[in-house]
Enzyme design. Structure first.
Site, PDB file in Angstrom:
ATOM      1  N   SER A  91       0.854  -1.191   0.000  1.00 37.86           N
ATOM      2  CA  SER A  91       0.000   0.000   0.000  1.00 37.86           C
ATOM      3  C   SER A  91       0.887   1.236   0.000  1.00 37.86           C
ATOM      4  O   SER A  91       2.118   1.149   0.021  1.00 37.86           O
ATOM      5  CB  SER A  91      -0.907   0.005   1.229  1.00 37.86           C
ATOM      6  OG  SER A  91      -0.130   0.156   2.409  1.00 37.86           O
ATOM      7  N   LYS A  92       0.231   2.400   0.007  1.00 36.18           N
ATOM      8  CA  LYS A  92       0.958   3.669  -0.037  1.00 36.18           C
ATOM      9  C   LYS A  92       1.964   3.804   1.106  1.00 36.18           C
ATOM     10  O   LYS A  92       3.022   4.410   0.937  1.00 36.18           O
ATOM     11  CB  LYS A  92      -0.038   4.830   0.026  1.00 36.18           C
ATOM     12  CG  LYS A  92      -0.588   5.231  -1.334  1.00 36.18           C
ATOM     13  CD  LYS A  92       0.465   5.946  -2.142  1.00 36.18           C
ATOM     14  CE  LYS A  92      -0.121   6.470  -3.448  1.00 36.18           C
ATOM     15  NZ  LYS A  92       0.919   7.057  -4.306  1.00 36.18           N
ATOM     16  N   ARG A  93       1.628   3.253   2.250  1.00 33.31           N
ATOM     17  CA  ARG A  93       2.529   3.434   3.390  1.00 33.31           C
ATOM     18  C   ARG A  93       3.851   2.701   3.200  1.00 33.31           C
ATOM     19  O   ARG A  93       4.812   2.964   3.929  1.00 33.31           O
ATOM     20  CB  ARG A  93       1.850   2.975   4.684  1.00 33.31           C
ATOM     21  CG  ARG A  93       1.603   1.489   4.780  1.00 33.31           C
ATOM     22  CD  ARG A  93       0.813   1.157   6.046  1.00 33.31           C
ATOM     23  NE  ARG A  93       0.509  -0.247   6.159  1.00 33.31           N
ATOM     24  CZ  ARG A  93       1.336  -1.149   6.663  1.00 33.31           C
ATOM     25  NH1 ARG A  93       2.524  -0.782   7.101  1.00 33.31           N
ATOM     26  NH2 ARG A  93       0.983  -2.422   6.743  1.00 33.31           N
TER      27      ARG A  93
END
Length: 465
Positions: A240-242
Site C-alpha cells: 500500500s501507499k505506506r
C-alpha cells in the site's frame, strides 16, 4: 497453437506495481513462446473509470517497454456481444431469468448471515415458470451452475485447485439493465480474443472457478490459468501507499530506470538460479511459469535502488544526459544550454558511477549548469574562506590557464602545483572542488575540471579568488 496472453487492467486508478509485474510476466511468457501479447482495458465501470486513468496505464506500459501486439481492446465496446452470449445460454437452457427484487436479495443475504451461512443466492427462480414473474420487474439472467461435484482448475503455478460446486451459487451474467457482469464479460472477451493463457494475480482464483463454469456451459475450450502470488510490503502486509511508491509512474518520477524496475519485478516471485542482472533478451530467453513461486513476494526498495544503480552504470551516457537535462529543466538557477549539456555528457561516466537514481544523478550534475558566483554549502564556504585559500585559488587559476584541459594534463598540473607549494594534493583538491562545484563532494577533480572546460573553470576560480 499460437500462445496469446492479455493484460486486462481496469481504468479505475493508476497502474500499480503489482499490475506492472503481471503485465511483465504475460509479456515475457508470450515472447518466450513466440506468441502475442494483448491489452484489454476493462472499462465497464463507467462511474469509477476515467480516460485519464486509461492514458496513465498506456503511458506506464509504454515506459516499461511492454507494448501490445495489437491495438488495445476496450471492453465497453463489446456489451452487445456479451448480451448475445448471455441470451444464447438462456436459449440453450444453461441460464435463466431471475425476477428477484433488490429487497428480496437483501433479505436473502441477511437471513443467511443470521443462520451462519455464506450469503449466496438460493436459486428460487432456477426452475420456476417465468409466467409467475411479478409485473414491472426487469429480470437479470443467471447462469444455471452445476450443483453436484466440483470445479477443478489445473493451475500452472498453484497446481490443481478445486471447489465444491455446492459452494458456488447461480451468478448473474447479465444484469436487469442489460449490462454484463465482469465475470461473464471476461470469459466472452478471452474466448473471442483467442487467449490461450490467463496469467494474473492469485486474488482472481475464486473468479476463475466461476468463469470455468461459464466456459463449460458454453462448451468453449478453457485457456490455461496461472495465478501468481501478490506482492507484499517488507512487513508482510498487502502493498500500500505506506510502503512507498506503488504506481509505476511514481517509480519513474523517483528516478528509476524502466529496465531496472523490470529486472527487479522479474526477480520478484520468479527465479532462475543465481541470475540477478537480466536484460530483456535474457528474460525472454529464460522466463517460463515453472520458475514462479507460490509464496507472496516482498517488495524491497533497498534492493531495487541497488539494482537501479547497477543499471545506471551501464546506461548510455547520451541518454542519461538527456534525462538529467529534462529533470533540471525549469530551474531558474541553472543555465541549461548546449554548453551545459556538453559538460554533463563529458562528466557522465564519473557522475553515474556515484548515483543510485536519476534524481541523484540530476542533483549531482546540477553544478555543471550553474553560473558564477556559485551557491555553496556550509562546508564549501568554510574551505574557500580559510586563510590563504583565495590567494591559492588565484594562483591555481593562473596555472590552469596555461594547462591543456584533458584529465591527464590537469591531473599532472595539480600534482606539480601541490609539490611546488609543499602541500598534499588533497589540500589543493578540496578547496578547488568547493570553488568549482559549491560542495565538498564531486567526481574526481581532474575529470570535473576537464568536463567544465577552461573558460567555465577559470570563471569559477576567479569568482572565488
Amino acid at each position: 497453437m499460437t500462445v496469446r496472453t492479455r493484460f486486462a487492467p481496469s481504468p479505475t486508478g493508476l497502474l500499480h506495481i503489482g499490475g506492472a509485474r503481471t503485465a511483465l510476466f504475460n509479456y515475457l511468457f508470450t515472447r518466450h513462446h513466440g506468441g502475442q501479447f494483448l491489452l484489454r482495458i476493462e472499462d465497464t465501470d463507467r462511474a469509477r473509470g476515467s480516460e485519464q486513468a486509461v492514458q496513465v496505464i498506456l503511458e506506464g506500459l509504454s515506459w516499461l517497454g511492454l507494448d501490445p501486439d495489437e491495438p488495445p481492446l476496450f471492453q465497453s465496446t463489446r456489451a452487445a456481444r456479451h448480451a448475445e452470449i448471455a441470451h444464447a445460454l438462456l436459449a440453450a437452457g444453461r441460464a435463466y431469468r431471475c425476477y428477484c427484487t433488490a429487497e428480496e436479495l437483501r433479505e436473502m443475504r441477511e437471513q443467511a448471515l443470521r443462520e451462519g451461512r455464506p450469503p449466496r443466492y438460493d436459486g428460487r427462480w432456477r426452475d420456476r415458470d417465468p409466467a409467475a414473474a411479478p409485473p414491472g420487474i426487469a429480470p437479470a439472467i443467471r447462469l444455471k451452475a452445476p450443483r453436484e461435484g466440483e470445479t477443478v482448475v489445473e493451475d500452472l503455478v498453484q497446481g490443481p485447485v478445486r471447489v465444491a460446486n455446492a459452494e458456488l451459487d447461480d451468478m448473474i451474467i447479465l444484469r436487469s439493465d442489460g449490462s454484463p457482469t465482469y465475470l461473464h464479460a471476461v470469459v466472452v472477451d478471452d474466448h473471442d480474443m483467442a487467449i490461450t493463457h490467463v496469467i494474473r494475480g492469485d486474488d482472481h482464483l475464486t473468479n476463475t472457478f466461476r468463469q470455468a463454469q461459464i466456459y463449460d456451459a458454453l462448451g468453449w475450450e478453457k485457456p490455461r490459468f496461472a495465478h501468481i502470488p501478490l506482492i507484499h510490503g517488507a512487513d508482510g502486509a498487502k502493498l500500500s501507499k505506506r510502503h512507498g511508491a506503488v504506481s509505476v509512474l511514481e517509480f519513474r518520477e523517483q528516478g528509476f530506470l524502466p529496465e531496472a524496475l523490470c529486472n527487479y519485478l522479474l526477480r520478484l516471485g520468479w527465479g532462475h538460479g543465481d541470475a540477478e542482472i537480466l536484460s530483456r533478451a535474457d528474460a525472454i530467453r529464460l522466463f517460463d511459469l515453472d520458475g514462479v513461486g507460490r509464496g507472496a513476494a516482498r517488495m524491497d526498495y533497498a534492493k531495487l535502488t541497488h539494482l537501479n544503480a547497477v543499471w545506471l552504470r551501464s546506461a548510455d551516457d547520451a541518454r542519461l544526459a538527456g534525462e538529467v537535462m529534462a529533470r533540471l529543466s525549469g530551474r531558474p538557477d541553472l543555465a541549461l544550454d548546449d554548453a551545459a549539456r556538453a559538460r554533463i555528457l563529458a562528466l557522465m561516466p564519473a557522475l553515474k558511477a556515484r548515483a543510485r537514481t536519476l534524481v541523484e544523478l540530476a542533483e549531482n550534475a546540477a553544478f555543471l549548469a550553474r553560473t558564477p558566483p556559485l551557491p555553496m554549502d556550509d562546508k564549501a564556504k568554510a574551505l574557500v574562506a580559510a586563510p590563504g585559500m583565495r590567494a591559492m585559488l588565484g594562483d591555481l587559476a593562473a596555472v590552469l590557464a596555461e594547462t591543456p584541459f584533458t584529465p591527464e594534463a590537469v591531473a599532472a598540473a595539480l600534482r606539480a602545483f601541490a609539490e611546488a607549494r609543499g602541500q598534499k594534493l588533497g589540500e589543493i583538491a578540496q578547496p578547488l572542488r568547493a570553488a568549482l562545484t559549491g560542495a565538498t563532494t564531486s567526481p574526481p577533480i581532474d575529470a570535473t575540471l576537464a568536463a567544465l572546460g577552461r573558460e567555465a573553470a577559470l570563471s569559477r576560480l576567479r569568482a572565488c579568488a
